[in-house]
Design a protein around this motif. Structure first.
Motif, mmCIF file in Angstrom:
data_model
loop_
_atom_site.group_PDB
_atom_site.id
_atom_site.type_symbol
_atom_site.label_atom_id
_atom_site.label_comp_id
_atom_site.label_asym_id
_atom_site.label_seq_id
_atom_site.Cartn_x
_atom_site.Cartn_y
_atom_site.Cartn_z
ATOM 1 N N PHE A 70 -44.486 53.924 -46.127
ATOM 2 C CA PHE A 70 -45.947 53.658 -46.295
ATOM 3 C C PHE A 70 -46.642 53.913 -45.389
ATOM 4 N N ALA A 71 -47.513 55.080 -45.505
ATOM 5 C CA ALA A 71 -48.402 55.509 -44.574
ATOM 6 C C ALA A 71 -49.673 54.513 -44.244
ATOM 7 N N PRO A 72 -49.937 54.259 -43.039
ATOM 8 C CA PRO A 72 -51.116 53.312 -42.881
ATOM 9 C C PRO A 72 -52.365 53.721 -43.548
ATOM 10 N N ASN A 73 -52.901 52.869 -44.124
ATOM 11 C CA ASN A 73 -53.981 52.993 -44.978
ATOM 12 C C ASN A 73 -54.663 51.771 -45.523
ATOM 13 N N PRO A 74 -54.846 50.604 -44.586
ATOM 14 C CA PRO A 74 -55.136 49.600 -44.836
ATOM 15 C C PRO A 74 -56.543 49.431 -45.746
#
Length: 342
Positions: A70-74
């Protein structure tokens, strides 16, 4: 197939999708790869040590494989909306004697940096990302370590950005896909563009090899996306009921339930668009659910786990793509052989 996908040792154009939350077991990954395709471990929601342990198991099986991150993309949740939602759904958690956290939302990056460090220290053949794109330095480092880097896109615009980010391969995911959408713009639900059209659109924009995902559950589906310009089909839901799948018993039973209707895209469970079998929780709370990932995921997680333990499909996430009725209870080897009978 292209030289790149040939390098991945693909003998058939089918890849087992990474399904976070337990469905993608090392056994499922190994079967997919032995069948001539490629299997992916799902790093999502795992600790770095748990991921390392699964990598060791698959590596010992002597097969090529990939790992999905999961790529960080909050999408930070509004604190007031979070608390309002927590109070609203507490009545559902009360069924199991579970108290949901109603204080400050939990925001994290799923151990992203630690997982990248692990994959750089012990490289794997393929590393894919969903929810967003990693920093260019991360892509460069993984490629230098010998890993093929795959980025997930849901539109032409995202595909252009992914190519600029250094992707070796693109997973083109349509809205028909089960579970979370890989979109980098989760505030907007991806358009319902058929996967064949989406592949054709993106094929005109880039020469980077494409993998097709979303609702693919038959050999005809696989053949159609290959004709449209994809190197291979990525399948997930059709494998959920297999012997090697780690999906829960109530999830498998719901997929087999002939009384279940269509799938819907909801953010009720995690605050991010995801396709699931419609159930009571979605009907009651989808319109109330705020956007906010991973805060809503962490909020509802104890309730969902309790629902699984109680075999209650109405308050758990029943992730499923539009082709879920093709999921069968048999060996993944048989399912994959059927999909590749082109």
């Amino acid at each position: 197939m292209s030289a790149l996908t040939t390098d991945l040792d693909l003998k058939v154009p089918v890849i087992a999708a990474p399904m976070a939350g337990g469905a993608s077991t090392p056994a499922l990954v190994a079967v997919a790869s032995r069948a001539g395709g490629l299997g992916f471990l799902a790093a999502g929601y795992k600790t770095p040590q748990a991921l390392a342990d699964q990598i060791d198991i698959v590596r010992a099986a002597g097969v090529s494989f990939g790992v999905n991150i999961f790529a960080p993309n909050p999408v930070p949740v509004d604190a007031d909306a979070f608390r309002t939602y927590a109070q609203a759904i507490q009545v559902e958690a009360d069924r199991y004697g579970v108290t949901l956290a109603q204080g400050e939302p939990v925001e994290d990056d799923d151990y992203f940096e630690d997982k990248i460090d692990l994959l750089l220290a012990t490289p794997v053949p393929v590393v894919s990302f969903t929810f967003g794109f990693p920093r260019p330095a991360v892509v460069k480092a993984l490629r230098a370590a010998g890993s093929v880097v795959v980025l997930t896109v849901t539109s032409e615009a995202e595909a252009v950005l992914a190519v600029d980010a250094g992707a070796d391969l693109l997973v083109v995911q349509s809205s028909a896909a089960g579970g979370h959408s890989g979109t980098i713009t989760p505030l907007q639900v991806p358009a319902e563009t058929p996967i064949v059209e989406l592949i054709a659109q993106i094929r005109h924009r880039t020469s980077v090899p494409l993998l097709a995902a979303g609702g693919l559950a038959t050999s005809a589906d696989v053949a159609a996306v290959v004709r449209a310009g994809a190197e291979a089909a990525v399948v997930g839901t059709v494998l959920l009921r297999t012997d090697e799948s780690g999906a829960s018993a109530p999830h498998k039973a719901a997929l087999a339930d002939t009384l279940r209707g269509s799938t819907v895209v909801t953010r009720a469970f995690t605050g991010r668009p995801a396709r699931a079998l419609r159930n009571e929780f979605i009907d009651r709370y989808d319109a109330l659910a705020p956007i906010g990932y991973p805060a809503i995921h962490h909020l509802t997680n104890p309730m969902r786990k309790a629902a699984v333990a109680q075999s209650d499909p109405e308050r758990m996430h029943l992730w499923a793509g539009t082709g879920y009725r093709h999921a069968t209870a048999e060996s993944a080897e048989i399912v994959l052989a059927r999909l590749t009978n082109l």
